[in-house]
Design an enzyme around this catalytic site. Sequence first.
Site, PDB file in Angstrom:
ATOM      1  N   HIS A   1       9.796   7.432 -10.840  1.00 44.94           N
ATOM      2  CA  HIS A   1      10.661   6.250 -10.765  1.00 44.94           C
ATOM      3  C   HIS A   1       9.972   5.053 -11.415  1.00 44.94           C
ATOM      4  CE1 HIS A   1      13.713   7.406  -7.423  1.00 44.94           C
ATOM      5  NE2 HIS A   1      13.530   8.364  -8.287  1.00 44.94           N
TER       6      HIS A   1
ATOM      7  N   TYR B   1      16.441  -1.341  -1.654  1.00 45.05           N
ATOM      8  CA  TYR B   1      16.014  -2.065  -0.449  1.00 45.05           C
ATOM      9  C   TYR B   1      17.004  -3.214  -0.258  1.00 45.05           C
ATOM     10  CZ  TYR B   1      11.430   0.291  -0.599  1.00 45.05           C
ATOM     11  OH  TYR B   1      10.416   1.224  -0.586  1.00 45.05           O
TER      12      TYR B   1
ATOM     13  N   PRO C   1       6.751   0.982   7.327  1.00 43.65           N
ATOM     14  CA  PRO C   1       7.026   1.792   6.132  1.00 43.65           C
ATOM     15  C   PRO C   1       7.683   1.044   4.970  1.00 43.65           C
ATOM     16  CG  PRO C   1       8.519   2.381   7.923  1.00 43.65           C
ATOM     17  CD  PRO C   1       7.536   1.418   8.494  1.00 43.65           C
TER      18      PRO C   1
ATOM     19  N   LYS D   1       3.347   2.382   1.859  1.00 44.26           N
ATOM     20  CA  LYS D   1       1.899   2.399   1.610  1.00 44.26           C
ATOM     21  C   LYS D   1       1.101   3.387   2.457  1.00 44.26           C
ATOM     22  CE  LYS D   1       1.686  -0.316  -1.637  1.00 44.26           C
ATOM     23  NZ  LYS D   1       1.802   0.568  -2.761  1.00 44.26           N
TER      24      LYS D   1
ATOM     25  N   TYR E   1       3.561  -2.727  -5.065  1.00 42.37           N
ATOM     26  CA  TYR E   1       4.338  -1.523  -4.751  1.00 42.37           C
ATOM     27  C   TYR E   1       3.794  -0.319  -5.525  1.00 42.37           C
ATOM     28  CZ  TYR E   1       8.410   1.216  -3.363  1.00 42.37           C
ATOM     29  OH  TYR E   1       9.233   2.161  -2.795  1.00 42.37           O
TER      30      TYR E   1
END
Length: 392
Positions: free
Chosen positions: A73, A202, A294, A298, A386
């Site tokens: 991704h 998200y 979560p 990580k 991220y």
Amino acid sequence: MDHTTVGIVGGGPAGLLLARLLHNSGIDCVVLESRDRTYVEQRQRAGILEQSTVDVLRESGAGERLDREGMVHDGIELRWNRRAQRIDFPSLTGGRKVWVYAQTEVVKDLIALQVADGAPLLFEAQVNEVVGADTDRPVIHYTHQGQDRTLGCDYVVGCDGFHGVTRKAVPDGVMSAFERVYPYSWFGILADVPPSCDELIYAHSPRGFALHSMRSATVSRLYLQVPNGTDPADWPDDRIWDELDARFATDGDWRLERGPITSKAVLPMRSFVTEPMRWGRVFLAGDAAHIVPPTGAKGLNLAVSDVVVLARALAHLKDSGSTELLDEYSDTCLRRVWRAEHFSYFMTTTLHTDPGQSAFETRLQLSQLDRVSSSRHAAAELAENYAGLHIG
Ligand code: RFL
Ligand code: PHB
């Protein structure tokens, strides 16, 4: 009493990967896992691997199926106020990406390698106590096949998760604990339906946070923010899909596909760090030493980076006789751990709605999301964290 160089408590991703790395360096070790193999292989957890995690798995020999089946991704989507904003990782981070490959699959691959090599990995081996952390020969007491056994070790590594027993080998007052418990949980589902998106979404919404993730081209993984103590029985399938629809709503052209839900579970959220991550000859790694909520994806990646640092330090000891890297283990790991703690806290508090949250606090969250969408610097800060930073 049996003896090994490194006794590893816990056969989750941290313990299994450490065993693999030590095996590859010619260091003998034994993994003691309290659950049975099927349970460990099917426990639903993480989904996102950083580039550096993928590199380590490949180098360890566990990258073959990941390279075949893992989904690369290049970004994620943020949603708020019916808007959608994509964060492109490669252009913001100098080429970094993430992989969607479930923790269940990482664990299966690592177990298969251990079993194929005949390396010592005991399932249904419940560790009861670790003693002698400050001696030259710590001892693990465990129960296997109804028998109480002991394993003498040069070093013990606690990879036994947040509820494990190894942390208790350290006398009170030696380690400091830092903790935050969040006033909400995640309700996670697996559904037999192709993902309705190419990348993870998200979503901030007045109704609470939602996340659209995936496990494969035919299986979706979705999460809803729910109050602590929520009973999945109160959430029939239609209610779940209606709530997801409401939270992901945008002005754009997008539809959430529905399908049969095959699993439902409620997961509380916590931030937690123990310092230092070592006492005498006992080391802590992964969730045994630190927990992140979560939202930043990580936890698994931190577990991997801990055991890489530890395996390197143990190999250095074997090759040179020097404990220098072992002595630096805790400090080296904690720099990365605290960065991930901050990022996970930032993602969590920016995207979730606190019960009783004021309109002022909501405006601050929306302003932060607007900032990420309008400033390349703000977007790059999110993308770097991220996709994974080089620390340690
Ligand atoms: P684990 O996986 O908890 O494994 C610990 C193992 O120790 C065993 N054990 C014992 N064995 C013997 N004797 C005892 N007394 C024992 N006590 C415990 C347990 O049975 C178990 O097998 O810890 P480890 O290896 O440190 O791995 C950590 C990761 O599992 C965890 O950080 C991640 O799953 C967190 N996480 C995520 N991390 C990511 O990097 N990316 C993600 O996308 C992501 N998503 C998530 C997540 C965690 C979640 N939950 C369940 C909180 C999503 C969720 C919903
Ligand atoms: C998951 O796929 O389980 C997942 C993905 C991203 C997260 C957390 C969980 O931030």
